[in-house]
Design a protein around this motif. Sequence first.
Motif, PDB file in Angstrom:
ATOM      1  N   VAL A  22      48.847  73.369  26.814  1.00  0.00           N
ATOM      2  CA  VAL A  22      49.869  72.314  26.709  1.00  0.00           C
ATOM      3  C   VAL A  22      49.190  71.271  25.791  1.00  0.00           C
ATOM      4  O   VAL A  22      48.216  70.805  25.856  1.00  0.00           O
ATOM      5  CB  VAL A  22      50.302  71.447  28.094  1.00  0.00           C
ATOM      6  CG1 VAL A  22      49.094  70.876  28.727  1.00  0.00           C
ATOM      7  CG2 VAL A  22      51.498  70.634  27.980  1.00  0.00           C
ATOM      8  N   ALA A  23      49.960  71.217  24.670  1.00  0.00           N
ATOM      9  CA  ALA A  23      49.616  70.288  23.638  1.00  0.00           C
ATOM     10  C   ALA A  23      50.512  68.955  23.628  1.00  0.00           C
ATOM     11  O   ALA A  23      51.776  68.833  23.325  1.00  0.00           O
ATOM     12  CB  ALA A  23      49.688  70.724  22.183  1.00  0.00           C
ATOM     13  N   ASP A  24      49.911  67.875  24.195  1.00  0.00           N
ATOM     14  CA  ASP A  24      50.919  66.542  24.632  1.00  0.00           C
ATOM     15  C   ASP A  24      49.738  65.616  24.458  1.00  0.00           C
ATOM     16  O   ASP A  24      48.719  65.576  25.204  1.00  0.00           O
ATOM     17  CB  ASP A  24      51.406  66.646  25.793  1.00  0.00           C
ATOM     18  CG  ASP A  24      52.467  65.776  26.070  1.00  0.00           C
ATOM     19  OD1 ASP A  24      52.274  64.277  26.267  1.00  0.00           O
ATOM     20  OD2 ASP A  24      53.908  65.932  25.882  1.00  0.00           O
ATOM     21  N   ASP A  25      50.213  64.149  24.014  1.00  0.00           N
ATOM     22  CA  ASP A  25      49.197  63.261  23.973  1.00  0.00           C
ATOM     23  C   ASP A  25      49.331  62.201  25.177  1.00  0.00           C
ATOM     24  O   ASP A  25      48.643  61.302  25.307  1.00  0.00           O
ATOM     25  CB  ASP A  25      49.282  62.435  22.821  1.00  0.00           C
ATOM     26  CG  ASP A  25      50.648  61.764  22.588  1.00  0.00           C
ATOM     27  OD1 ASP A  25      51.683  62.343  23.200  1.00  0.00           O
ATOM     28  OD2 ASP A  25      50.880  60.793  21.891  1.00  0.00           O
ATOM     29  N   HIS A  26      50.112  62.780  26.310  1.00  0.00           N
ATOM     30  CA  HIS A  26      50.178  61.760  27.439  1.00  0.00           C
ATOM     31  C   HIS A  26      49.374  62.594  28.653  1.00  0.00           C
ATOM     32  O   HIS A  26      49.916  63.865  29.122  1.00  0.00           O
ATOM     33  CB  HIS A  26      51.522  61.620  27.799  1.00  0.00           C
ATOM     34  CG  HIS A  26      52.572  60.822  26.818  1.00  0.00           C
ATOM     35  ND1 HIS A  26      53.033  61.312  25.737  1.00  0.00           N
ATOM     36  CD2 HIS A  26      52.803  59.384  26.717  1.00  0.00           C
ATOM     37  CE1 HIS A  26      53.704  60.302  25.211  1.00  0.00           C
ATOM     38  NE2 HIS A  26      53.281  59.168  25.880  1.00  0.00           N
ATOM     39  N   PRO A  27      48.409  62.034  29.027  1.00  0.00           N
ATOM     40  CA  PRO A  27      47.630  62.666  30.262  1.00  0.00           C
ATOM     41  C   PRO A  27      48.276  63.048  31.324  1.00  0.00           C
ATOM     42  O   PRO A  27      48.279  63.987  32.143  1.00  0.00           O
ATOM     43  CB  PRO A  27      46.434  61.712  30.402  1.00  0.00           C
ATOM     44  CG  PRO A  27      46.296  60.958  29.226  1.00  0.00           C
ATOM     45  CD  PRO A  27      47.729  60.842  28.651  1.00  0.00           C
TER      46      PRO A  27
ATOM     47  N   SER B 201      46.308  66.770  20.727  1.00  0.00           N
ATOM     48  CA  SER B 201      46.629  66.527  19.269  1.00  0.00           C
ATOM     49  C   SER B 201      46.952  67.913  18.673  1.00  0.00           C
ATOM     50  O   SER B 201      46.512  68.856  19.340  1.00  0.00           O
ATOM     51  CB  SER B 201      45.382  65.860  18.301  1.00  0.00           C
ATOM     52  OG  SER B 201      44.498  66.386  18.357  1.00  0.00           O
ATOM     53  N   LEU B 202      47.562  68.182  17.365  1.00  0.00           N
ATOM     54  CA  LEU B 202      47.804  69.103  17.079  1.00  0.00           C
ATOM     55  C   LEU B 202      46.513  69.876  16.478  1.00  0.00           C
ATOM     56  O   LEU B 202      46.267  70.953  16.592  1.00  0.00           O
ATOM     57  CB  LEU B 202      48.920  68.985  15.657  1.00  0.00           C
ATOM     58  CG  LEU B 202      49.010  70.557  14.922  1.00  0.00           C
ATOM     59  CD1 LEU B 202      49.705  71.351  15.632  1.00  0.00           C
ATOM     60  CD2 LEU B 202      49.920  70.004  13.625  1.00  0.00           C
TER      61      LEU B 202
ATOM     62  N   ASP C 132      54.667  69.771  22.245  1.00  0.00           N
ATOM     63  CA  ASP C 132      55.271  68.533  22.079  1.00  0.00           C
ATOM     64  C   ASP C 132      55.641  68.006  20.869  1.00  0.00           C
ATOM     65  O   ASP C 132      54.890  68.318  19.953  1.00  0.00           O
ATOM     66  CB  ASP C 132      54.649  67.391  23.027  1.00  0.00           C
ATOM     67  CG  ASP C 132      55.414  65.980  22.759  1.00  0.00           C
ATOM     68  OD1 ASP C 132      56.683  66.115  23.315  1.00  0.00           O
ATOM     69  OD2 ASP C 132      54.695  65.010  22.693  1.00  0.00           O
ATOM     70  N   LEU C 133      56.814  67.550  20.743  1.00  0.00           N
ATOM     71  CA  LEU C 133      56.983  67.006  19.242  1.00  0.00           C
ATOM     72  C   LEU C 133      56.733  65.839  18.831  1.00  0.00           C
ATOM     73  O   LEU C 133      56.912  65.159  17.608  1.00  0.00           O
ATOM     74  CB  LEU C 133      58.643  67.492  19.124  1.00  0.00           C
ATOM     75  CG  LEU C 133      59.297  68.710  19.121  1.00  0.00           C
ATOM     76  CD1 LEU C 133      60.869  68.627  18.924  1.00  0.00           C
ATOM     77  CD2 LEU C 133      58.689  69.706  18.083  1.00  0.00           C
ATOM     78  N   GLY C 134      56.175  65.422  19.801  1.00  0.00           N
ATOM     79  CA  GLY C 134      55.797  63.799  19.542  1.00  0.00           C
ATOM     80  C   GLY C 134      54.150  63.538  19.312  1.00  0.00           C
ATOM     81  O   GLY C 134      53.625  62.407  19.694  1.00  0.00           O
ATOM     82  N   LEU C 135      53.344  64.742  18.979  1.00  0.00           N
ATOM     83  CA  LEU C 135      51.957  64.360  18.731  1.00  0.00           C
ATOM     84  C   LEU C 135      51.597  63.500  17.727  1.00  0.00           C
ATOM     85  O   LEU C 135      52.150  63.305  16.686  1.00  0.00           O
ATOM     86  CB  LEU C 135      51.462  65.905  18.293  1.00  0.00           C
ATOM     87  CG  LEU C 135      51.506  66.896  19.375  1.00  0.00           C
ATOM     88  CD1 LEU C 135      50.842  68.251  19.153  1.00  0.00           C
ATOM     89  CD2 LEU C 135      50.708  66.414  20.735  1.00  0.00           C
ATOM     90  N   PRO C 136      50.587  62.614  17.741  1.00  0.00           N
ATOM     91  CA  PRO C 136      50.047  61.624  16.977  1.00  0.00           C
ATOM     92  C   PRO C 136      49.810  62.106  15.347  1.00  0.00           C
ATOM     93  O   PRO C 136      50.106  61.480  14.536  1.00  0.00           O
ATOM     94  CB  PRO C 136      48.892  60.993  17.363  1.00  0.00           C
ATOM     95  CG  PRO C 136      48.492  62.085  18.312  1.00  0.00           C
ATOM     96  CD  PRO C 136      49.639  62.791  18.877  1.00  0.00           C
TER      97      PRO C 136
END
Length: 227
Positions: A6-11, A35-36, A55-59
Amino acid sequence: MHTLMVADDHPLFREAIGAVIAAGLPGSRLLEAESLERALQQAACHEELDLLLLDLGLPDAEGLSGLSALREALPWLPVAIISADQERGTILDAIALGAVGYIPKSTPRQDLLAALTRILEGHVYLPPDIMRRPPSPPPPGVAPPDDALGQRLAQLTDKQLEVLVRLMRGASNKVIARELDIAETTVKTHVSAILRKLGVPGRVQAILAAGEADLETLLEARRGGSS
């Protein structure tokens, strides 16, 4: 059993996904990336990876750019989008770029597990509640699509149109057969005819091809004209 990332910046969201996978896919392993860049690094080192949830909202990635980068760098890796963005156009664009599924973050736990299972079995997952929404009308001053699509849709029988409506909702052949009270083999025959008449190789491409058409209104108009 399976290896996922899972690639998402929210733990907290990564933790929630981990809990769903641990409970519903016992024995599976979950990798995490915030992060990507980190996702690309980890994926390159794990050829056993079965699925990446992006996730589409990565930094370090805006919109579908992360998906494009992953498809270019690691074309062997199945990638599914998991996002708060529930716009129909975004979903169809993601599938067109090669995503194997699109899961809204608001998806209930059991439905999320069912979506993951379906994707891991080799199917494309589309959120049915979103796909059944009619497409938004074009803005004022913007011309509708050319009539080529309308001409192809006109070749479909009423039953084939009913099948295509349900394909747009993300329904499986079994569900379509039950809803239309026909045999599953008949559904497969209709799907094959739909693909041939629309000139596309698969059901996802059929959904994309018909994505701008209001099929239910077209079907109602046909029924009204025959009454």
